[in-house]
Motif scaffolding. Structure first.
Motif, PDB file in Angstrom:
ATOM      1  N   LEU A 128       0.680  -1.230  -0.134  1.00 25.54           N
ATOM      2  CA  LEU A 128      -0.086  -0.109  -0.033  1.00 25.54           C
ATOM      3  C   LEU A 128       0.619   1.467  -0.145  1.00 25.54           C
ATOM      4  O   LEU A 128       0.339   2.441   0.503  1.00 25.54           O
ATOM      5  CB  LEU A 128      -0.855   0.115   1.249  1.00 25.54           C
ATOM      6  CG  LEU A 128      -2.086  -0.961   1.235  1.00 25.54           C
ATOM      7  CD1 LEU A 128      -2.785  -0.857   2.650  1.00 25.54           C
ATOM      8  CD2 LEU A 128      -2.986  -0.825   0.210  1.00 25.54           C
ATOM      9  N   LYS A 131      -0.775   4.557  -1.207  1.00 25.58           N
ATOM     10  CA  LYS A 131      -1.701   4.979  -0.631  1.00 25.58           C
ATOM     11  C   LYS A 131      -1.211   5.733   0.816  1.00 25.58           C
ATOM     12  O   LYS A 131      -2.052   6.557   1.468  1.00 25.58           O
ATOM     13  CB  LYS A 131      -2.566   4.007   0.208  1.00 25.58           C
ATOM     14  CG  LYS A 131      -3.374   3.011  -0.998  1.00 25.58           C
ATOM     15  CD  LYS A 131      -4.201   3.769  -1.794  1.00 25.58           C
ATOM     16  CE  LYS A 131      -5.192   2.745  -2.649  1.00 25.58           C
ATOM     17  NZ  LYS A 131      -5.954   3.281  -3.526  1.00 25.58           N
ATOM     18  N   LEU A 139     -10.195   4.165   1.948  1.00 24.73           N
ATOM     19  CA  LEU A 139      -9.784   2.892   1.604  1.00 24.73           C
ATOM     20  C   LEU A 139     -10.796   2.102   1.821  1.00 24.73           C
ATOM     21  O   LEU A 139     -11.691   2.174   2.854  1.00 24.73           O
ATOM     22  CB  LEU A 139      -8.329   2.664   2.684  1.00 24.73           C
ATOM     23  CG  LEU A 139      -7.347   3.469   2.251  1.00 24.73           C
ATOM     24  CD1 LEU A 139      -6.038   3.132   3.605  1.00 24.73           C
ATOM     25  CD2 LEU A 139      -6.756   3.768   1.391  1.00 24.73           C
ATOM     26  N   SER A 140     -10.684   0.646   1.215  1.00 25.26           N
ATOM     27  CA  SER A 140     -11.584  -0.324   1.588  1.00 25.26           C
ATOM     28  C   SER A 140     -11.247  -0.926   2.970  1.00 25.26           C
ATOM     29  O   SER A 140     -10.175  -0.639   3.512  1.00 25.26           O
ATOM     30  CB  SER A 140     -11.462  -1.563   0.462  1.00 25.26           C
ATOM     31  OG  SER A 140     -10.004  -2.122   0.845  1.00 25.26           O
ATOM     32  N   GLN A 143      -7.972  -2.672   3.015  1.00 21.73           N
ATOM     33  CA  GLN A 143      -6.900  -1.865   3.069  1.00 21.73           C
ATOM     34  C   GLN A 143      -6.706  -1.134   4.275  1.00 21.73           C
ATOM     35  O   GLN A 143      -5.350  -1.138   4.563  1.00 21.73           O
ATOM     36  CB  GLN A 143      -7.109  -0.798   1.926  1.00 21.73           C
ATOM     37  CG  GLN A 143      -6.827  -1.409   0.562  1.00 21.73           C
ATOM     38  CD  GLN A 143      -7.497  -0.234  -0.741  1.00 21.73           C
ATOM     39  OE1 GLN A 143      -8.159   0.449  -0.383  1.00 21.73           O
ATOM     40  NE2 GLN A 143      -6.730  -0.485  -1.910  1.00 21.73           N
ATOM     41  N   GLN A 144      -7.548  -0.841   4.974  1.00 19.01           N
ATOM     42  CA  GLN A 144      -7.451  -0.296   6.157  1.00 19.01           C
ATOM     43  C   GLN A 144      -6.739  -1.052   7.199  1.00 19.01           C
ATOM     44  O   GLN A 144      -6.116  -0.616   8.063  1.00 19.01           O
ATOM     45  CB  GLN A 144      -8.876   0.347   6.874  1.00 19.01           C
ATOM     46  CG  GLN A 144      -9.316   1.678   6.047  1.00 19.01           C
ATOM     47  CD  GLN A 144     -10.747   1.934   6.824  1.00 19.01           C
ATOM     48  OE1 GLN A 144     -10.495   2.630   7.884  1.00 19.01           O
ATOM     49  NE2 GLN A 144     -11.883   2.139   6.016  1.00 19.01           N
ATOM     50  N   ARG A 146      -4.766  -3.518   6.556  1.00 18.47           N
ATOM     51  CA  ARG A 146      -3.608  -3.863   6.090  1.00 18.47           C
ATOM     52  C   ARG A 146      -2.818  -2.563   6.605  1.00 18.47           C
ATOM     53  O   ARG A 146      -1.456  -2.865   7.160  1.00 18.47           O
ATOM     54  CB  ARG A 146      -3.293  -4.150   4.489  1.00 18.47           C
ATOM     55  CG  ARG A 146      -3.757  -5.356   4.113  1.00 18.47           C
ATOM     56  CD  ARG A 146      -4.058  -5.423   2.963  1.00 18.47           C
ATOM     57  NE  ARG A 146      -3.030  -5.002   1.754  1.00 18.47           N
ATOM     58  CZ  ARG A 146      -3.475  -4.702   0.676  1.00 18.47           C
ATOM     59  NH1 ARG A 146      -4.925  -4.812   0.017  1.00 18.47           N
ATOM     60  NH2 ARG A 146      -2.658  -4.217  -0.106  1.00 18.47           N
ATOM     61  N   GLU A 176      -6.763 -11.005   1.676  1.00 16.02           N
ATOM     62  CA  GLU A 176      -5.689  -9.955   1.626  1.00 16.02           C
ATOM     63  C   GLU A 176      -5.077  -9.610   3.024  1.00 16.02           C
ATOM     64  O   GLU A 176      -3.881  -9.452   2.951  1.00 16.02           O
ATOM     65  CB  GLU A 176      -6.119  -8.775   0.984  1.00 16.02           C
ATOM     66  CG  GLU A 176      -6.977  -7.690   1.585  1.00 16.02           C
ATOM     67  CD  GLU A 176      -7.507  -6.729   0.782  1.00 16.02           C
ATOM     68  OE1 GLU A 176      -7.213  -5.597   1.183  1.00 16.02           O
ATOM     69  OE2 GLU A 176      -8.468  -7.003  -0.116  1.00 16.02           O
TER      70      GLU A 176
END
Length: 243
Positions: A128, A131, A139-140, A143-144, A146, A176
């Motif tokens: 990421l 980002k 963020l999804s 993603q948050q 991660r 993920e």
């Protein structure tokens, strides 16, 4: 391997509710421990006591030979442990990079340059880096989470605690996050993970602990645990979730 975490006779009450009942547990340095069990069994409370986010009612938590107390718990957390929460707990008013550099600068007194370099390395690790300038709400969920794991990595502490890190995610985002955790597990850090992800437990754990009603009812290697559990309550639980 030396003991990194030792829990002795740990009890926790919330009012009249006896949530943890005489817990004894030792975790070696570098060990990957996975805690499973039904909701309300005390799993999250147990790891929150290790980080002193909950104060034990009685008993001891010893980190690397030092007993956690009300007086020293912030210093110990700063030195030893970071936690990845169910709900990400990112600061919405700060960029991803700001979230990652806050603790190293404020708590560990790192320079901004040093903290930024560590943050960017951690973001690269979780895929990421692009980002870094975004805000969490853009963020999804995957993603948050991660980003939250990258934040835990930034402090370079020897213990990372995971409190059901995938339970708030949409099913397609779970893998993920697990992939990042699986990669992290190859490092020489001590991990305690509360999770319902049995595949992750099989793949990553050195030891699996089953809790119910505030007690540890069974512990063993993943092979023992999934192939030949001894405790009837544990067998019943696994039968329901592995069907």
């Amino acid at each position: 391997m030396a003991d990194m975490i030792e829990i002795r006779g740990l009890n926790k009450y919330f009012g009249d509710l006896h949530v943890l009942k005489d817990i004894d547990l030792t975790v070696k340095a570098g060990e990957k421990l996975v805690i499973i069990g039904p909701s309300g069994s005390g799993k999250s409370t147990l790891i929150r006591c290790v980080d002193y986010l909950e104060e034990p009612t009685s008993g001891e938590v010893i980190i690397d030979g030092t007993t956690l107390t009300k007086k020293n718990h912030l210093e110990m957390a700063r030195k030893y442990s970071s936690m990845v929460f169910q709900q990400f707990n990112l600061y919405p008013n700060m960029t991803v990079l700001g979230n990652l550099t806050l603790a190293p600068i404020k708590l560990q007194k790192k320079s901004k340059e040093e903290a930024t370099e560590a943050a960017m390395n951690a973001l690269k690790r979780v895929g990421l880096a692009q980002k870094a300038g975004e805000y969490p709400q853009n963020l999804s969920g995957g993603q948050q989470q991660r980003v939250a794991i990258a934040r835990a990595m930034c402090t370079k502490q020897p213990i990372i605690l995971f409190d059901e890190p995938t339970s708030a995610l949409d099913p397609e985002m779970v893998q993920e996050v697990l992939d990042v955790m699986i990669e992290l597990a190859q490092e020489n850090i001590t991990m305690i993970c509360v999770t319902h992800e049995m595949g992750f437990a099989r793949q990553v754990a050195d030891r699996v602990v089953f809790m119910d009603d505030g007690q540890i009812l069974e512990e063993g290697t993943p092979d023992h645990f999934f192939e030949n559990p001894q405790n009837p309550r544990c067998r019943e639980f696994l039968a329901k979730i592995l069907h």
